[in-house]
Design a protein around this motif. Structure first.
Motif, short mmCIF file in Angstrom:
data_model
loop_
_atom_site.label_atom_id
_atom_site.label_comp_id
_atom_site.label_asym_id
_atom_site.label_seq_id
_atom_site.Cartn_x
_atom_site.Cartn_y
_atom_site.Cartn_z
N ARG A 69 0.84 -1.20 0.00
CA ARG A 69 0.00 0.00 0.00
C ARG A 69 0.88 1.25 0.00
O ARG A 69 0.61 2.22 -0.73
CB ARG A 69 -0.92 -0.02 1.22
N ASN A 70 1.93 1.24 0.78
CA ASN A 70 2.82 2.39 0.83
C ASN A 70 3.57 2.58 -0.49
O ASN A 70 3.80 3.71 -0.92
CB ASN A 70 3.84 2.23 1.97
N GLU A 71 3.93 1.46 -1.13
CA GLU A 71 4.68 1.54 -2.38
C GLU A 71 3.81 2.01 -3.54
O GLU A 71 4.24 2.81 -4.37
CB GLU A 71 5.27 0.17 -2.72
N THR A 72 2.59 1.51 -3.61
CA THR A 72 1.76 1.74 -4.79
C THR A 72 0.88 2.98 -4.70
O THR A 72 0.38 3.45 -5.71
CB THR A 72 0.86 0.52 -5.06
N GLY A 73 0.67 3.49 -3.50
CA GLY A 73 -0.14 4.70 -3.36
C GLY A 73 -1.55 4.48 -3.86
O GLY A 73 -2.23 3.54 -3.45
N GLY A 74 -2.00 5.33 -4.77
CA GLY A 74 -3.36 5.24 -5.29
C GLY A 74 -3.51 4.31 -6.47
O GLY A 74 -4.59 4.23 -7.05
N ARG A 75 -2.44 3.59 -6.84
CA ARG A 75 -2.54 2.65 -7.94
C ARG A 75 -2.79 1.24 -7.41
O ARG A 75 -2.72 0.98 -6.21
CB ARG A 75 -1.25 2.68 -8.78
N PHE A 76 -3.13 0.34 -8.31
CA PHE A 76 -3.45 -1.03 -7.94
C PHE A 76 -2.30 -1.96 -8.29
O PHE A 76 -1.85 -1.98 -9.44
CB PHE A 76 -4.71 -1.50 -8.68
N PRO A 77 -1.83 -2.77 -7.34
CA PRO A 77 -0.78 -3.73 -7.66
C PRO A 77 -1.32 -4.88 -8.51
O PRO A 77 -2.46 -5.32 -8.32
CB PRO A 77 -0.33 -4.23 -6.28
N LEU A 78 -0.50 -5.35 -9.43
CA LEU A 78 -0.90 -6.44 -10.32
C LEU A 78 0.00 -7.66 -10.09
O LEU A 78 -0.47 -8.71 -9.67
CB LEU A 78 -0.83 -5.97 -11.77
N TYR A 79 1.29 -7.51 -10.37
CA TYR A 79 2.24 -8.58 -10.07
C TYR A 79 3.58 -7.95 -9.71
O TYR A 79 3.90 -6.84 -10.14
CB TYR A 79 2.39 -9.58 -11.22
N ALA A 80 4.35 -8.68 -8.89
CA ALA A 80 5.61 -8.15 -8.37
C ALA A 80 6.77 -9.06 -8.77
O ALA A 80 6.64 -10.28 -8.78
CB ALA A 80 5.56 -8.02 -6.85
N ASP A 81 7.89 -8.43 -9.08
CA ASP A 81 9.10 -9.14 -9.47
C ASP A 81 9.55 -10.07 -8.34
O ASP A 81 9.62 -9.64 -7.19
CB ASP A 81 10.20 -8.13 -9.79
N PRO A 82 9.87 -11.34 -8.66
CA PRO A 82 10.24 -12.26 -7.59
C PRO A 82 11.56 -11.91 -6.90
O PRO A 82 11.77 -12.30 -5.75
CB PRO A 82 10.34 -13.61 -8.31
N GLU A 83 12.42 -11.18 -7.57
CA GLU A 83 13.71 -10.82 -6.98
C GLU A 83 13.63 -9.53 -6.18
O GLU A 83 14.05 -9.46 -5.02
CB GLU A 83 14.78 -10.69 -8.08
N THR A 84 13.09 -8.49 -6.79
CA THR A 84 13.09 -7.18 -6.15
C THR A 84 11.83 -6.92 -5.31
O THR A 84 11.84 -6.06 -4.43
CB THR A 84 13.18 -6.07 -7.21
N GLY A 85 10.74 -7.62 -5.62
CA GLY A 85 9.48 -7.35 -4.94
C GLY A 85 8.76 -6.13 -5.45
O GLY A 85 7.71 -5.75 -4.92
N ARG A 86 9.31 -5.49 -6.49
CA ARG A 86 8.70 -4.26 -7.01
C ARG A 86 7.46 -4.61 -7.83
O ARG A 86 7.47 -5.51 -8.66
CB ARG A 86 9.71 -3.49 -7.86
N TRP A 87 6.39 -3.83 -7.60
CA TRP A 87 5.11 -4.12 -8.24
C TRP A 87 4.97 -3.46 -9.60
O TRP A 87 5.36 -2.30 -9.78
CB TRP A 87 3.96 -3.64 -7.36
N THR A 88 4.40 -4.18 -10.54
CA THR A 88 3.81 -3.60 -11.74
C THR A 88 2.38 -3.23 -11.36
O THR A 88 1.65 -4.05 -10.78
CB THR A 88 3.82 -4.59 -12.90
N THR A 89 1.97 -2.01 -11.66
CA THR A 89 0.67 -1.52 -11.18
C THR A 89 -0.22 -1.08 -12.33
O THR A 89 0.22 -0.93 -13.48
CB THR A 89 0.87 -0.32 -10.23
N THR A 90 -1.49 -0.89 -12.02
CA THR A 90 -2.45 -0.35 -12.98
C THR A 90 -3.18 0.82 -12.32
O THR A 90 -3.32 0.86 -11.09
CB THR A 90 -3.48 -1.40 -13.41
N GLY A 91 -3.67 1.73 -13.15
CA GLY A 91 -4.36 2.89 -12.60
C GLY A 91 -5.78 2.59 -12.15
O GLY A 91 -6.25 3.13 -11.15
N ARG A 92 -6.48 1.71 -12.89
CA ARG A 92 -7.90 1.44 -12.59
C ARG A 92 -8.10 0.09 -11.92
O ARG A 92 -9.21 -0.20 -11.47
CB ARG A 92 -8.72 1.53 -13.87
N GLY A 93 -7.08 -0.75 -11.90
CA GLY A 93 -7.22 -2.02 -11.21
C GLY A 93 -7.40 -3.22 -12.09
O GLY A 93 -7.24 -4.35 -11.64
N ALA A 94 -7.79 -3.01 -13.38
CA ALA A 94 -8.06 -4.12 -14.29
C ALA A 94 -9.00 -5.12 -13.62
O ALA A 94 -9.81 -4.76 -12.77
CB ALA A 94 -6.75 -4.76 -14.76
#
Length: 357
Positions: free
Chosen positions: A26-51
Motif C-alpha cells: 500500500r505504501n509503495e503503490t499509493g493510489g494505484r493497484f498492484p498487479l504482479y511483483a518481481d520475484p527478486e526485487t518485490g517491485r510491483w507492476t501496477t495499474t491505474g484502474r485495477g483491471a
C-alpha cells in the motif's frame, strides 16, 4: 478434528506476514493497484484502474483491516473500494471478480454496500437472455460473446444480490457455464466463443489444461452451494459438479501446486491456482452433505502448508503465473494469489467465516 477447528501455528504466522506485506505494498503503490511483483526485487507492476484484479487488492486491504482493527487500515480499504466504482458499468463479466471480492469483506461499510448493490443491478442488466449468461464483454478487447470460467466466480453471488430476478440470473449464468465448460472426467474447457448462426465453439485462449480453469469453476460452484436461493435450481447437479471438480485437487496423485498448463508439467507452477482451490475446498467443507468434508478440509490445509512452506517469502506468495503462453510474470507474486492465500489462512485461523467471501 478438522484443520478448520485446530488451526496450525504456521497459519497465523503466515497470515500476519501476508497482511504486513499488504501494508508495505500500500505504501509503495499509493493510489494505484498492484498487479504482479518481481520475484527478486518485490517491485510491483501496477495499474491505474485495477483491471480485473482490483477487487482482490481491496479485499486484501479489508482482510488487513479486520486483522489489525486499525481505523487507518479500514479507511484505506474503504478508499480503495471506492476507486472500483468505474467498473460498475464496464462491459465485463469480471465485474464479479472486481466488485464482489472488493466489497464482500467490507462489513459495515455503507459505501461498499451501495457499490455492491449498484454492481448487482448492472450485472443483471447485462444478462443475455438468449445465451442464458452474462457475456465476457468487450472491456478488455477481443470477442465479446465469450463464456469464460473466470467470468463466473464472484458474479454468481453478485447477481444473487439483485432480488428474485437476480437469483434466477445467477443460476442461469452458472449452469450455462457448467454446460459449456465442465467436460468429461472433470476436465475444464476454460472458454467458449459464440457466433450467431453457428453457436458455441471452444476458444483457443485460455487453453485447455489452464491451471486456474478448474479452480475458478470449483470456486463458483462452492459459492453457489452456500446460497440456497441459487442452489435450489438444481442442487444435485451442483453437488455432482463440485465432487467432480474437487476430485482434480483431492485425488492422491494430484499435485498440491499445479503447473500453469498441465500439458507442460515441467513448466512454471501456478501458486495462485492452488490458493483459489484451497478457498474453494474450505467452502465445500462447510456445505452439509456435499462430499467428504474432512477430506476437503485436510486437502485445503495441505495445499496451504505447501504454499507457506515452499513458496511464501516475507509475506510474498511467489511462483504465480500470470500468462505462461505469453511469458508474462511466470514466477511472480500475484495480487490475487496473495488475496486467496490470505483469505484461506484467515478462514483457517478463524478471522473470517469462509462463507463471507
Amino acid at each position: 478434528m478438522t484443520p478448520l477447528r485446530t488451526p496450525p501455528d504456521w497459519a497465523g504466522r503466515a497470515l500476519a506476514d501476508v497482511l504486513e506485506r499488504a501494508a508495505l505494498t500500500r505504501n509503495e503503490t499509493g493510489g494505484r493497484f498492484p498487479l504482479y511483483a518481481d520475484p527478486e526485487t518485490g517491485r510491483w507492476t501496477t495499474t491505474g484502474r485495477g483491471a480485473w484484479t482490483g477487487g482482490f487488492w481491496a479485499g486484501l486491504l479489508w482482510l488487513r483491516a479486520r486483522h489489525t482493527g486499525d481505523t487507518a487500515d479500514r479507511a484505506a480499504a474503504a478508499a480503495c473500494t471506492a476507486r472500483l466504482a468505474d467498473w460498475v458499468e464496464a462491459d465485463t463479466a469480471t465485474r464479479g471478480l472486481i466488485l464482489w471480492y472488493g466489497t464482500a469483506l467490507a462489513t459495515g461499510d455503507p459505501g461498499a454496500r451501495e457499490l455492491r448493490t449498484r454492481a448487482a443491478g448492472a450485472a443483471l442488466a447485462a444478462l443475455d437472455p438468449g445465451l442464458g449468461l452474462v457475456p465476457w464483454g468487450s472491456a478488455f478487447g477481443g470477442p465479446r460473446l465469450l463464456a469464460r470460467v473466470d467470468g463466473v466466480p464472484g458474479l454468481v453471488p453478485l447477481l444473487a444480490g439483485a432480488g428474485p430476478e437476480g437469483e434466477r440470473a445467477a443460476a442461469s449464468h452458472l449452469h450455462r457455464h457448467l454446460d459449456l465448460c465442465l467436460g468429461a472426467g472433470g476436465r475444464t474447457v476454460p472458454a467458449w466463443e459464440f457466433a450467431p448462426g453457428t453457436g458455441w465453439r471452444a476458444a483457443a485462449e485460455p487453453p485447455a489444461g489452464w491451471s486456474r480453469g478448474g479452480a475458478w469453476l470449483l470456486l463458483a460452484v462452492a459459492d453457489a452451494l452456500h446460497r440456497p436461493e441459487v442452489a435450489r435450481s438444481a442442487p444435485h447437479r451442483l453437488e455432482a459438479a463440485a465432487r467432480q471438480l474437487a476430485d482434480a485437487w483431492t485425488r492422491p496423485c494430484a499435485p498440491l501446486v499445479p503447473p500453469a498448463n498441465e500439458a507442460r508439467p515441467a513448466g512454471p507452477p501456478d501458486t495462485s491456482a492452488a490458493a483459489i482451490a484451497a478457498v474453494a475446498l474450505l467452502k465445500l467443507a462447510r456445505v452439509p452433505g456435499c462430499g467428504p468434508a474432512p477430506q476437503y478440509a485436510y486437502r485445503a490445509a495441505a495445499i496451504l502448508e505447501r504454499l507457506v512452506g515452499e513458496h511464501l517469502t516475507r509475506g510474498r506468495l511467489l511462483d504465480g503465473c500470470y500468462d505462461a503462453a505469453k511469458g508474462v510474470a511466470v514466477r511472480h507474486e500475484l495480487v490475487w494469489g496473495d488475496f486467496f492465500l490470505a483469505l484461506a489462512l484467515a478462514a483457517l485461523t478463524g478471522l473470517v467465516d469462509i462463507r463471507e467471501a
